[in-house]
Design a protein around this motif. Sequence first.
Motif, PDB file in Angstrom:
ATOM      1  N   ARG A   1       0.819  -1.223   0.000  1.00 30.04           N
ATOM      2  CA  ARG A   1       0.000   0.000   0.000  1.00 30.04           C
ATOM      3  C   ARG A   1       0.850   1.270   0.000  1.00 30.04           C
ATOM      4  O   ARG A   1       0.313   2.373  -0.110  1.00 30.04           O
ATOM      5  CB  ARG A   1      -0.948   0.015   1.223  1.00 30.04           C
ATOM      6  CG  ARG A   1      -2.001  -1.081   1.218  1.00 30.04           C
ATOM      7  CD  ARG A   1      -2.866  -1.063  -0.021  1.00 30.04           C
ATOM      8  NE  ARG A   1      -3.644   0.174  -0.149  1.00 30.04           N
ATOM      9  CZ  ARG A   1      -4.161   0.584  -1.304  1.00 30.04           C
ATOM     10  NH1 ARG A   1      -3.987  -0.098  -2.407  1.00 30.04           N
ATOM     11  NH2 ARG A   1      -4.851   1.702  -1.354  1.00 30.04           N
ATOM     12  N   HIS A   2       2.164   1.135   0.167  1.00 35.75           N
ATOM     13  CA  HIS A   2       3.038   2.312   0.262  1.00 35.75           C
ATOM     14  C   HIS A   2       2.818   3.372  -0.814  1.00 35.75           C
ATOM     15  O   HIS A   2       2.796   4.551  -0.512  1.00 35.75           O
ATOM     16  CB  HIS A   2       4.519   1.892   0.302  1.00 35.75           C
ATOM     17  CG  HIS A   2       4.995   1.673   1.708  1.00 35.75           C
ATOM     18  ND1 HIS A   2       6.248   1.218   2.018  1.00 35.75           N
ATOM     19  CD2 HIS A   2       4.352   1.841   2.893  1.00 35.75           C
ATOM     20  CE1 HIS A   2       6.368   1.113   3.323  1.00 35.75           C
ATOM     21  NE2 HIS A   2       5.224   1.476   3.880  1.00 35.75           N
TER      22      HIS A   2
ATOM     23  N   TYR B   1       0.361   4.469  -1.985  1.00 36.66           N
ATOM     24  CA  TYR B   1      -0.870   5.238  -1.775  1.00 36.66           C
ATOM     25  C   TYR B   1      -0.819   6.075  -0.506  1.00 36.66           C
ATOM     26  O   TYR B   1      -1.733   6.825  -0.211  1.00 36.66           O
ATOM     27  CB  TYR B   1      -2.084   4.300  -1.711  1.00 36.66           C
ATOM     28  CG  TYR B   1      -2.332   3.604  -3.021  1.00 36.66           C
ATOM     29  CD1 TYR B   1      -3.120   4.203  -4.006  1.00 36.66           C
ATOM     30  CD2 TYR B   1      -1.753   2.373  -3.296  1.00 36.66           C
ATOM     31  CE1 TYR B   1      -3.326   3.572  -5.215  1.00 36.66           C
ATOM     32  CE2 TYR B   1      -1.956   1.735  -4.503  1.00 36.66           C
ATOM     33  CZ  TYR B   1      -2.735   2.344  -5.463  1.00 36.66           C
ATOM     34  OH  TYR B   1      -2.936   1.729  -6.661  1.00 36.66           O
ATOM     35  N   LEU B   2       0.242   5.904   0.285  1.00 40.52           N
ATOM     36  CA  LEU B   2       0.304   6.616   1.562  1.00 40.52           C
ATOM     37  C   LEU B   2       1.136   7.880   1.422  1.00 40.52           C
ATOM     38  O   LEU B   2       2.095   7.925   0.665  1.00 40.52           O
ATOM     39  CB  LEU B   2       0.923   5.713   2.639  1.00 40.52           C
ATOM     40  CG  LEU B   2       0.232   4.375   2.876  1.00 40.52           C
ATOM     41  CD1 LEU B   2       0.978   3.586   3.944  1.00 40.52           C
ATOM     42  CD2 LEU B   2      -1.222   4.577   3.272  1.00 40.52           C
ATOM     43  N   SER B   3       0.754   8.903   2.169  1.00 40.93           N
ATOM     44  CA  SER B   3       1.573  10.109   2.228  1.00 40.93           C
ATOM     45  C   SER B   3       2.564   9.933   3.370  1.00 40.93           C
ATOM     46  O   SER B   3       2.320   9.143   4.278  1.00 40.93           O
ATOM     47  CB  SER B   3       0.698  11.324   2.510  1.00 40.93           C
ATOM     48  OG  SER B   3      -0.405  11.318   1.647  1.00 40.93           O
TER      49      SER B   3
ATOM     50  N   THR C   1       1.734   9.382   7.334  1.00 43.54           N
ATOM     51  CA  THR C   1       0.350   8.951   7.574  1.00 43.54           C
ATOM     52  C   THR C   1       0.346   7.442   7.765  1.00 43.54           C
ATOM     53  O   THR C   1       1.232   6.732   7.275  1.00 43.54           O
ATOM     54  CB  THR C   1      -0.594   9.291   6.403  1.00 43.54           C
ATOM     55  OG1 THR C   1      -0.105   8.640   5.227  1.00 43.54           O
ATOM     56  CG2 THR C   1      -0.676  10.780   6.186  1.00 43.54           C
TER      57      THR C   1
ATOM     58  N   GLU D   1      -1.717   3.619   7.651  1.00 44.53           N
ATOM     59  CA  GLU D   1      -2.689   2.914   6.830  1.00 44.53           C
ATOM     60  C   GLU D   1      -4.089   3.118   7.399  1.00 44.53           C
ATOM     61  O   GLU D   1      -4.272   3.185   8.610  1.00 44.53           O
ATOM     62  CB  GLU D   1      -2.392   1.404   6.813  1.00 44.53           C
ATOM     63  CG  GLU D   1      -1.108   1.019   6.120  1.00 44.53           C
ATOM     64  CD  GLU D   1       0.092   1.008   7.049  1.00 44.53           C
ATOM     65  OE1 GLU D   1      -0.063   1.358   8.238  1.00 44.53           O
ATOM     66  OE2 GLU D   1       1.194   0.668   6.575  1.00 44.53           O
ATOM     67  N   THR D   2      -5.053   3.199   6.498  1.00 46.91           N
ATOM     68  CA  THR D   2      -6.449   3.351   6.920  1.00 46.91           C
ATOM     69  C   THR D   2      -7.145   1.990   6.832  1.00 46.91           C
ATOM     70  O   THR D   2      -6.565   1.007   6.340  1.00 46.91           O
ATOM     71  CB  THR D   2      -7.195   4.322   5.996  1.00 46.91           C
ATOM     72  OG1 THR D   2      -7.214   3.745   4.688  1.00 46.91           O
ATOM     73  CG2 THR D   2      -6.508   5.677   5.960  1.00 46.91           C
TER      74      THR D   2
ATOM     75  N   ASP E   1      -6.894   0.488   3.442  1.00 50.24           N
ATOM     76  CA  ASP E   1      -5.638  -0.190   3.123  1.00 50.24           C
ATOM     77  C   ASP E   1      -5.625  -1.612   3.687  1.00 50.24           C
ATOM     78  O   ASP E   1      -5.195  -2.548   3.021  1.00 50.24           O
ATOM     79  CB  ASP E   1      -4.451   0.602   3.681  1.00 50.24           C
ATOM     80  CG  ASP E   1      -4.339   1.978   3.040  1.00 50.24           C
ATOM     81  OD1 ASP E   1      -4.357   2.051   1.804  1.00 50.24           O
ATOM     82  OD2 ASP E   1      -4.269   2.972   3.786  1.00 50.24           O
TER      83      ASP E   1
END
Length: 260
Positions: free
Chosen positions: A104-105, A107-109, A112, A114-115, A118
């Motif tokens: 998922r990296h 997609y992450l800022s 922040t 993981e949601t 994710d």
Amino acid sequence: MSAPILQLQDVSFAYQKDPVVKQVSLNIHPGEFVGILGPNGSGKSTLLKLMGGLLKNDLGSVLFKETELAQYSRKRLAQSIAWIPQEHPMVFPFRVAEIVLMGRHPYLSPLTFETEKDFDIAGRAMEITDTTHLSGRSFNEVSGGEKQRVVIASALAQEPEIMLLDEPTSALDIKYQLEVLNILKRLNQENGMTLLLAMHDLHLASKFCQRLILINQGQIVKDGTPEEVLQKEVLEKVYDVRIKLFRDHEDGSVMISPES
Ligand code: ADP
Ligand code: MG
């Protein structure tokens, strides 16, 4: 036919002085399942790295959706193209679930976490690859076949449009080879995933891939259906061996044995 998702136009590349990929041109269309074949050192891995933007071509163009790879940010590219290397050196004892979540990296800022989304996507990737039961295990401890499925799960968590896999089955026994190839086949058929696999096993390649690209010394020798590409004379020349080739006329797959 739809527009190509990936295009190589007259691509050449050299690590040092001599080019190891020479004026390669090819188009990959969405939903294709393509095997790249060729002897050791023929340039399969290099070609995959050029397609994934891990190496920069010296000449020609590599286009993703009609735009040069160099125009995309690393992050954007990782959201679209997953590259799965042949070796998985893993120094740190990460757990399987952590490896998958690493997909998922892109997609992450920074800074922040993981949601829920994710975690859901990573969970689904583990279901598809039948790795859910391994979540808590250390990646270093799982078997070769399980490792390969975990790495594919991590690539799937990237939600890519194309997956480039460098000999995903070469280190596995036949049971695990079939497991991995069947997972890939399902991804291709049910999710329309575009797949490019460097492969060694000509029989499995002919059984699973719709299209084969045979390369030798950095150049395309043949590009077509398994029946078109896997011909006795062509293989004898490229691999420098004398063989017997048996073709299953029902599915076009081939079996090869030494001529003796
Ligand atoms: P394949 O994957 O088909 O075995 P490779 O793409 O790994 O072929 O290699 C193609 C050619 O490039 C070979 O001659 C190989 O020795 C050379 N090569 C591969 N990687 C490197 C590198 N990092 N530095 C220099 N030469 C390399
Ligand atoms: Mg290789």
